[in-house]
Design a protein around this motif. Sequence first.
Motif, PDB file in Angstrom:
ATOM      1  N   ASN A 168      65.414  71.374  84.341  1.00 35.68           N
ATOM      2  CA  ASN A 168      65.946  72.057  85.255  1.00 35.68           C
ATOM      3  C   ASN A 168      65.163  73.450  84.951  1.00 35.68           C
ATOM      4  OD1 ASN A 168      68.244  70.285  86.615  1.00 35.68           O
ATOM      5  ND2 ASN A 168      68.907  70.257  84.685  1.00 35.68           N
ATOM      6  N   PRO A 169      64.178  73.821  85.594  1.00 34.74           N
ATOM      7  CA  PRO A 169      63.958  74.710  85.237  1.00 34.74           C
ATOM      8  C   PRO A 169      63.696  76.113  86.484  1.00 34.74           C
ATOM      9  CG  PRO A 169      61.971  72.917  86.187  1.00 34.74           C
ATOM     10  CD  PRO A 169      63.245  72.927  85.950  1.00 34.74           C
ATOM     11  N   LYS A 206      61.396  73.436  69.444  1.00 27.79           N
ATOM     12  CA  LYS A 206      61.182  72.555  70.148  1.00 27.79           C
ATOM     13  C   LYS A 206      61.243  72.962  71.622  1.00 27.79           C
ATOM     14  CE  LYS A 206      63.525  67.809  71.369  1.00 27.79           C
ATOM     15  NZ  LYS A 206      64.430  67.263  71.238  1.00 27.79           N
ATOM     16  N   LEU A 207      62.205  73.991  71.775  1.00 26.90           N
ATOM     17  CA  LEU A 207      62.251  74.571  73.449  1.00 26.90           C
ATOM     18  C   LEU A 207      60.270  74.911  73.677  1.00 26.90           C
ATOM     19  CD1 LEU A 207      63.427  74.986  76.084  1.00 26.90           C
ATOM     20  CD2 LEU A 207      64.742  77.339  74.962  1.00 26.90           C
ATOM     21  N   PHE A 208      59.916  75.727  72.714  1.00 29.39           N
ATOM     22  CA  PHE A 208      58.918  76.187  73.181  1.00 29.39           C
ATOM     23  C   PHE A 208      57.430  75.201  73.503  1.00 29.39           C
ATOM     24  CE2 PHE A 208      60.744  79.906  72.686  1.00 29.39           C
ATOM     25  CZ  PHE A 208      59.904  80.983  73.358  1.00 29.39           C
ATOM     26  N   LYS A 209      57.828  73.717  72.781  1.00 27.32           N
ATOM     27  CA  LYS A 209      56.950  72.825  72.623  1.00 27.32           C
ATOM     28  C   LYS A 209      57.127  72.226  74.042  1.00 27.32           C
ATOM     29  CE  LYS A 209      56.466  72.698  67.855  1.00 27.32           C
ATOM     30  NZ  LYS A 209      56.881  71.256  66.440  1.00 27.32           N
ATOM     31  N   GLU A 210      58.263  72.024  74.404  1.00 24.40           N
ATOM     32  CA  GLU A 210      58.328  71.551  75.425  1.00 24.40           C
ATOM     33  C   GLU A 210      58.888  72.123  77.631  1.00 24.40           C
ATOM     34  OE1 GLU A 210      61.539  69.647  74.922  1.00 24.40           O
ATOM     35  OE2 GLU A 210      61.330  68.880  73.731  1.00 24.40           O
ATOM     36  N   ILE A 211      58.163  73.058  77.384  1.00 26.03           N
ATOM     37  CA  ILE A 211      58.814  74.531  78.355  1.00 26.03           C
ATOM     38  C   ILE A 211      57.854  74.228  79.377  1.00 26.03           C
ATOM     39  CG2 ILE A 211      57.269  75.989  77.894  1.00 26.03           C
ATOM     40  CD1 ILE A 211      58.942  78.230  78.168  1.00 26.03           C
ATOM     41  N   PRO A 212      58.564  73.813  80.968  1.00 29.35           N
ATOM     42  CA  PRO A 212      57.892  73.881  81.913  1.00 29.35           C
ATOM     43  C   PRO A 212      56.563  75.215  82.429  1.00 29.35           C
ATOM     44  CG  PRO A 212      60.134  73.443  82.086  1.00 29.35           C
ATOM     45  CD  PRO A 212      59.907  73.937  80.713  1.00 29.35           C
ATOM     46  N   VAL A 213      55.550  74.666  82.705  1.00 32.61           N
ATOM     47  CA  VAL A 213      54.648  75.470  83.202  1.00 32.61           C
ATOM     48  C   VAL A 213      55.106  76.510  83.740  1.00 32.61           C
ATOM     49  CG1 VAL A 213      52.515  76.084  84.676  1.00 32.61           C
ATOM     50  CG2 VAL A 213      52.743  73.967  83.375  1.00 32.61           C
ATOM     51  N   MET A 232      57.149  78.861  83.107  1.00 33.73           N
ATOM     52  CA  MET A 232      58.417  79.211  82.468  1.00 33.73           C
ATOM     53  C   MET A 232      58.842  80.383  81.066  1.00 33.73           C
ATOM     54  SD  MET A 232      61.631  78.378  84.035  1.00 33.73           S
ATOM     55  CE  MET A 232      62.984  77.736  82.702  1.00 33.73           C
ATOM     56  N   THR A 233      57.376  80.499  80.217  1.00 31.70           N
ATOM     57  CA  THR A 233      57.178  80.876  79.277  1.00 31.70           C
ATOM     58  C   THR A 233      57.742  82.057  78.774  1.00 31.70           C
ATOM     59  OG1 THR A 233      54.901  79.494  78.844  1.00 31.70           O
ATOM     60  CG2 THR A 233      55.266  81.322  77.565  1.00 31.70           C
ATOM     61  N   ASP A 234      57.231  83.037  80.219  1.00 27.94           N
ATOM     62  CA  ASP A 234      58.055  84.162  80.342  1.00 27.94           C
ATOM     63  C   ASP A 234      59.370  84.684  80.731  1.00 27.94           C
ATOM     64  OD1 ASP A 234      55.503  85.746  79.990  1.00 27.94           O
ATOM     65  OD2 ASP A 234      55.319  85.856  82.296  1.00 27.94           O
ATOM     66  N   MET A 265      52.469  80.209  67.665  1.00 28.59           N
ATOM     67  CA  MET A 265      51.684  79.574  66.822  1.00 28.59           C
ATOM     68  C   MET A 265      51.567  78.731  68.163  1.00 28.59           C
ATOM     69  SD  MET A 265      51.684  79.710  62.648  1.00 28.59           S
ATOM     70  CE  MET A 265      50.534  77.824  63.072  1.00 28.59           C
ATOM     71  N   ILE A 266      52.641  78.566  68.316  1.00 30.39           N
ATOM     72  CA  ILE A 266      52.877  77.500  69.689  1.00 30.39           C
ATOM     73  C   ILE A 266      52.053  77.267  70.436  1.00 30.39           C
ATOM     74  CG2 ILE A 266      54.115  76.454  70.915  1.00 30.39           C
ATOM     75  CD1 ILE A 266      56.620  76.512  68.253  1.00 30.39           C
ATOM     76  N   LEU A 267      52.280  78.952  71.531  1.00 26.36           N
ATOM     77  CA  LEU A 267      52.024  78.986  72.291  1.00 26.36           C
ATOM     78  C   LEU A 267      50.217  79.444  72.812  1.00 26.36           C
ATOM     79  CD1 LEU A 267      54.287  82.165  73.398  1.00 26.36           C
ATOM     80  CD2 LEU A 267      54.951  79.826  74.068  1.00 26.36           C
ATOM     81  N   ARG A 268      49.566  79.917  71.434  1.00 27.10           N
ATOM     82  CA  ARG A 268      48.154  79.459  71.468  1.00 27.10           C
ATOM     83  C   ARG A 268      47.975  78.259  71.336  1.00 27.10           C
ATOM     84  NH1 ARG A 268      47.312  84.169  66.127  1.00 27.10           N
ATOM     85  NH2 ARG A 268      47.889  85.391  67.511  1.00 27.10           N
ATOM     86  N   LYS A 269      48.557  77.048  70.811  1.00 28.07           N
ATOM     87  CA  LYS A 269      47.970  75.829  70.696  1.00 28.07           C
ATOM     88  C   LYS A 269      47.824  75.806  72.224  1.00 28.07           C
ATOM     89  CE  LYS A 269      48.986  74.470  66.097  1.00 28.07           C
ATOM     90  NZ  LYS A 269      49.673  73.662  65.610  1.00 28.07           N
TER      91      LYS A 269
END
Length: 539
Positions: free
Chosen positions: A467-468, A497-504, A506-508, A530-534
């Motif tokens: 539910n983004p 895990k949340l940052f790996k599955e974060i919807p487009v 929604m990062t900010d 590191m996750i965000l860089r990948k």
Amino acid sequence: MSGDKIKTLVELANNRLNSSEDFEQFQMFVSQSLDLDTVSVRAMMLSIKHYFIVLYILQIYSLIDEKIEREDGPKVLEYILVGLSVKPDSQKTVENVYEYVLNAINNADIPEKMKICLISRLSLELNKLSTKQLIKFINMCKKDIEESNENCVQSWKELFPHILKIVSEIKLIRTEEFEMSGADYKEMIITDICRFKVQPNISVALALMFRGTLLTEKEHELVIKTLCSYFGQMKPQEIPPILQQILHFCSSGDFLTLFCTLQKYFDDKYHLDQSNDENLGLEIEGAEKKEFLEAESTVLFLLEDFAKVHSSFVNDITKYIKNSIGAPNMVFGPFMLAFLLTMSCCAPFEANVIDLLKKLVVQSLVEIENTQRSCWLKLNYTDIYDVYTQFQVFIKSEISSYEKIFKGLVNLGLSFLGTTSSVVKKNAEVINRVHQLGLFIIVSLVHKRSFITGSVLRKLTNFITSNPESNQYLECLHKLCKNQKLTVIENNTEILKLFKEIPVGMTDKVTSAVMPVLKTSTFLRDNIIMILRKELISK
């Protein structure tokens, strides 16, 4: 008179005790030996017969006194009753022995197990007693119940249901005082017992007695109301035993009466401690806290266990709440909340109970909003259910720490966060308040028991990714990261895990929500970078 004649006279008298023949032989012998007329002979014969009967009964009494407290007491009693049953014209003797044994059981210091054996044997002979004798025993039992005589509990508890069953099948009972059918007489006796002001020490036995009695619908309703009326004078630890017995013969129409009695009993023991506005809490009156909480938790367990088998019990309660939804302050007390939260952990009732709780909360919030908009309501409608305060004090109370209640609170808090406009007719202000209440519940529970942090974060992660557009979940995550930094860092796996599955897109928002723990934990911060860089390179 010679010794031989006396011996013959005694033998003839003995024979008359066991025979229904005429007195002719006895009369002729006595007339010839004593030179008496026929009337005098008959009188003497009856006197001798009476003497031997009395002697016979006294010998039985003596045997009963000797054996009743011993292990072979029930067996001896059985031999006596069997012997009397084959003896002609022994009805009166049986009744005398029966009454004597019953009094001996009540007065002697006999183990409960032995009492049950003796009374069970007596119950087999009840159908051989006369109606007059049965009524006599009923009056004896009534007197013992009215006087709350603990020594006689085992007797009337076991015998009364059997006696009432036999009496109710009699077509017509005639005595000097009344003339009525057996069924009417049984109803009169039950009504009389229900009017007695008995002591709490025999209430459980009374419930057991009624449980074993075949009752009409009218009698059943009266009995349930009577047993419920005893609750007010009982101590908390005395409630679970009598509740367990009542539940065994409770029917659909009685559930609400029983539940409302329990609700009033436990809610009346609580009072809101307002001595410190910042630390509101529920205090318990008139009982030790430990005993009270143990009793309440046991009652909730019994109700839950009963509801699993009798779904109509929960259906009756939920129907009652739905009919009272417009007055949440009348039904939404601490005990009701504890019960509903417990039932929400049972799969068959989970959805309905959570929905009902949500409607009660929404109704109370709508009332608060309407009152704030109306000066007249502010002045005249003061009995408003403050849902925030009630949940605040409930969560702080010790009863909320019990497993099922605590689990129900977690599920309820997450459900409040997921409330949509369809529930409250697109009232954005009320929806926001429901979200805030859910947020408050989750944060308070994590603060109270940190071990649930992992499961809560896992569910929040799932809600955020699915539910983004729902910002309330991010706000809840931010509150947890701000107020419970250490417990969130300990469960950093869910954050990663949340940052790996974060919807487009929604990062900010997600980064802003978890910023309080990122400032504290370099490990978490470096791994998220590191996750965000990948993710950036992969795109």
